[in-house]
Scaffold this motif. Structure first.
Motif, mmCIF file in Angstrom:
data_model
loop_
_atom_site.group_PDB
_atom_site.id
_atom_site.type_symbol
_atom_site.label_atom_id
_atom_site.label_comp_id
_atom_site.label_asym_id
_atom_site.label_seq_id
_atom_site.Cartn_x
_atom_site.Cartn_y
_atom_site.Cartn_z
ATOM 1 N N LEU A 166 97.756 51.021 38.864
ATOM 2 C CA LEU A 166 98.604 51.727 39.572
ATOM 3 C C LEU A 166 99.586 52.033 38.961
ATOM 4 O O LEU A 166 100.688 51.401 38.422
ATOM 5 N N SER A 167 99.930 53.729 38.992
ATOM 6 C CA SER A 167 101.079 54.343 38.189
ATOM 7 C C SER A 167 101.906 55.271 39.197
ATOM 8 O O SER A 167 100.935 55.995 40.006
ATOM 9 N N GLY A 168 103.216 55.160 38.992
ATOM 10 C CA GLY A 168 103.959 56.029 39.920
ATOM 11 C C GLY A 168 105.229 56.060 39.149
ATOM 12 O O GLY A 168 105.588 55.525 38.174
ATOM 13 N N GLY A 169 106.553 56.723 39.910
ATOM 14 C CA GLY A 169 107.672 56.787 39.400
ATOM 15 C C GLY A 169 107.869 57.956 38.725
ATOM 16 O O GLY A 169 109.217 58.495 38.931
ATOM 17 N N SER A 170 107.156 58.258 37.815
ATOM 18 C CA SER A 170 107.293 59.732 37.338
ATOM 19 C C SER A 170 105.604 60.054 36.635
ATOM 20 O O SER A 170 104.623 59.173 36.798
ATOM 21 N N ALA A 171 105.406 61.348 36.312
ATOM 22 C CA ALA A 171 104.258 61.696 35.932
ATOM 23 C C ALA A 171 103.683 60.983 34.675
ATOM 24 O O ALA A 171 104.339 60.821 33.623
ATOM 25 N N LEU A 172 102.429 60.665 34.700
ATOM 26 C CA LEU A 172 101.893 59.705 33.581
ATOM 27 C C LEU A 172 101.222 60.862 32.658
ATOM 28 O O LEU A 172 100.283 61.581 33.161
ATOM 29 N N PRO A 173 101.529 60.896 31.703
ATOM 30 C CA PRO A 173 100.805 61.658 30.405
ATOM 31 C C PRO A 173 99.209 61.456 30.476
ATOM 32 O O PRO A 173 98.787 60.243 30.337
ATOM 33 N N VAL A 174 98.658 62.503 30.633
ATOM 34 C CA VAL A 174 97.177 62.457 30.582
ATOM 35 C C VAL A 174 96.579 61.539 29.403
ATOM 36 O O VAL A 174 95.640 60.927 29.404
ATOM 37 N N GLU A 175 97.180 61.730 28.206
ATOM 38 C CA GLU A 175 96.840 61.232 26.975
ATOM 39 C C GLU A 175 96.963 59.637 27.195
ATOM 40 O O GLU A 175 96.075 58.768 26.578
ATOM 41 N N VAL A 176 98.026 59.137 27.666
ATOM 42 C CA VAL A 176 97.907 57.795 28.026
ATOM 43 C C VAL A 176 96.985 57.325 28.976
ATOM 44 O O VAL A 176 96.402 56.281 28.779
ATOM 45 N N LEU A 177 96.901 57.896 30.177
ATOM 46 C CA LEU A 177 95.846 57.677 31.093
ATOM 47 C C LEU A 177 94.449 57.416 30.215
ATOM 48 O O LEU A 177 93.707 56.441 30.531
ATOM 49 N N LYS A 178 93.986 58.398 29.683
ATOM 50 C CA LYS A 178 92.674 58.170 28.809
ATOM 51 C C LYS A 178 92.427 57.006 27.585
ATOM 52 O O LYS A 178 91.706 56.351 27.757
ATOM 53 N N GLY A 179 93.710 56.886 27.129
ATOM 54 C CA GLY A 179 93.687 55.719 26.169
ATOM 55 C C GLY A 179 93.727 54.597 26.752
ATOM 56 O O GLY A 179 93.068 53.515 26.377
ATOM 57 N N PHE A 180 94.401 54.472 27.848
ATOM 58 C CA PHE A 180 94.412 53.129 28.517
ATOM 59 C C PHE A 180 92.985 52.803 29.160
ATOM 60 O O PHE A 180 92.547 51.590 28.904
ATOM 61 N N SER A 181 92.331 53.841 29.810
ATOM 62 C CA SER A 181 91.153 53.594 30.165
ATOM 63 C C SER A 181 90.183 53.158 29.207
ATOM 64 O O SER A 181 89.348 52.353 29.520
#
Length: 511
Positions: free
Chosen positions: A290-305
């Motif tokens: 789960l992520s919150g607190g500020s906007a998550l960069p899409v590149e980080v989201l893709k890389g983590f997945s």
């Protein structure tokens, strides 16, 4: 009647021997946590502190935090959690502003002399009467800073008849970060906090044994509600870590078979960087991120997945909304880059500066929220409350757009928007583009004063390890990738970026 401590007490009734907390080699059951919390409640009652009184708590993610937090609630008092990075004079301000009668303060370490700062703040504060030290040495009964918790609760009964609070009584006062003016205390009721924990808990699948990594500071609304309170309701085991460090966090997640991790974007970026660098392994047990607190960069989201095999679900909220307001929810497709849809019992809309609803899909407006999660108001600040709350709607200061499916996408903080030569420029959009450059690891964009344009766009960038990219090369790349009024004319490379205790990038220090 309703008391937030029910989240602990119900679990103790149903499953007293289940492990509640893991800290190092320490494993503490729910029954043990409840016993110490009851002793804290008895201590407060013996000192004349009860319903309606305020009690401050300055402590990192240690077992002390839930002991004292739930003890204060059982006594009918209001918890005032303090950021552990506050200095003495700032602690004094929070004690005076909240009217706290007591301060429970961690003794501290050489790296974090919280006890000294707490003692200095307590001495300066006008109304606070009791200073209780949470000693760094387990079970220590003496401290040069004053009376310790263990000495104070010695002989106190391990049971307590919890004070029946009204749903609208204030359970917690959470202080906002104070980017504009001095910090304000958001008063959150028992109903606000219980409902938010319940709604958060219901959004994620349950397992026979849920294990949460408590890396988010528990003094902050995100860690407090989503990790501790929702975790206690679920009878999960909380693995406490006082200071987030990516390699150690991943090691702990593997060792303790952590199933749920909640963090801010910089935590995900740091863990992904560690895995990509080969210094850590993704844990196989993780099923919910789960992520919150500020906007998550899409590149980080893709890389983590790709690296972890787990999709990050992004949500949104503020201290004033208890905090969860929207989330990418089970049963509905998650949209990368979106903060999802409003959670159960909560409404959201986009408004202009005059509170008028912004109509068309894709149009940018300020998020307004209404529901069971909205604070009672700012403590002793009716004018400040009236500025942001109207007819039950709270305006957040965050700009967003909504798509045709009702999903919200954060554009930026209203106060972070850059106006360059009359054009509105949203830093988040530029940061997303910058992070698609193969040599860029992390970026933060701010506006800096400029004689003719009003503001100029500046990017602070952390490069990928070993990258030889120059400032001029990156500016040239941006010129090709973005509109002329958007691309950053100034680039500064950094090894690190300034962050808050909760891991948010401190843009005001970069301006």
């Amino acid at each position: 009647m309703l008391n937030l401590s029910v989240l602990l007490e119900d679990t103790v009734r149903e499953d007293p021997d289940r492990t509640a907390l893991v800290f190092g080699d320490l494993r503490l059951s729910y029954a043990f946590v409840d016993t110490i919390a009851s002793q804290v409640a008895n201590l407060l009652a013996a000192r004349g502190i009860g319903r309606g009184d305020k009690v401050a708590l300055a402590c990192p993610n240690l077992p002390y935090f839930p002991f004292v937090y739930f003890g204060i609630l059982k006594a009918g008092a209001t918890v005032v959690p303090l950021n552990v990075l506050l200095m003495g004079r700032e602690i004094a301000y929070h004690l005076d502003d909240s009217g706290a009668k007591a301060l429970f303060c961690f003794e501290g370490t050489p790296e974090l002399p919280l006890g000294e700062r707490g003692r200095a703040g307590f001495a300066e504060a006008a109304a606070a009467e009791h200073f209780i030290v949470l000693p760094a040495t387990p079970l220590a009964t003496e401290s040069e800073l004053g009376e310790t918790l263990w000495a104070a609760i010695d002989g106190m009964p391990g049971t307590f008849e919890t004070v029946q609070a009204a749903p609208d009584d204030t359970a917690v006062i959470l202080y906002t970060s104070g980017t504009t003016g001095r910090p304000k205390g958001a008063e959150l009721s028992h109903a606000n906090m219980v409902m938010n924990a319940m709604v958060t808990d219901e959004m994620h699948p349950r397992r026979d044994r849920d294990v949460y990594l408590a890396a988010l500071p528990l003094f902050h609304s995100f860690g407090q509600t989503v990790v501790m309170n929702a975790g206690f309701r679920r009878r999960a085991t909380l693995v406490l870590t006082p200071r987030f460090e990516p390699v150690e966090a991943l090691r702990l997640m593997g060792r303790e078979e952590v199933t749920l991790f909640a963090g801010v974007p910089t935590m995900y970026w740091a863990m992904l960087s560690a895995v990509n660098a080969g210094t850590a392994q993704p844990p196989s047990s993780l099923t919910t991120a789960l992520s919150g607190g500020s906007a998550l960069p899409v590149e980080v989201l893709k890389g983590f997945s790709a690296a972890f095999g787990v999709d990050i679900l992004e949500g949104y909220g503020l201290s004033e909304t208890s905090p969860v307001a929207s989330f990418n929810q089970l049963g509905r497709p998650a949209k990368p880059g979106s903060i999802g849809t409003p959670v159960w019992g909560v409404e959201m809309r986009l408004v202009d500066p005059g509170w008028n609803t912004v109509g068309t899909a894709g149009e940018v407006g300020e998020i307004a929220v209404r529901g069971h999660n909205i604070m009672k108001g700012y403590h002793n600040r009716p004018e400040a409350t009236a500025e942001v709350v109207r007819d039950g709607w709270f305006r957040t200061g965050d700009l967003a757009r909504r798509d045709e499916d009702g999903y919200y996408f954060i554009v930026d903080r209203a106060k972070d928007m850059i106006i360059r030569g009359g054009f509105n420029v949203y830093p988040r959009e530029i940061e997303e583009v910058l992070m698609t450059h193969p040599a860029v690891s992390l970026a933060a964009v701010v506006g800096v004063a400029h004689e003719s344009h009003g503001e100029e766009i500046k990017a602070y960038v952390i490069r990928q390890p070993g990258a030889a990219l120059t400032e001029d090369e990156l500016v040239g790349w941006c010129r090709e990738a973005m509109a002329a009024f958007k691309y950053p004319r100034i680039v500064e490379f950094r090894d690190t970026l300034p962050m808050t205790a909760t891991g948010k990038i401190l843009k005001r220090e970069l301006r």
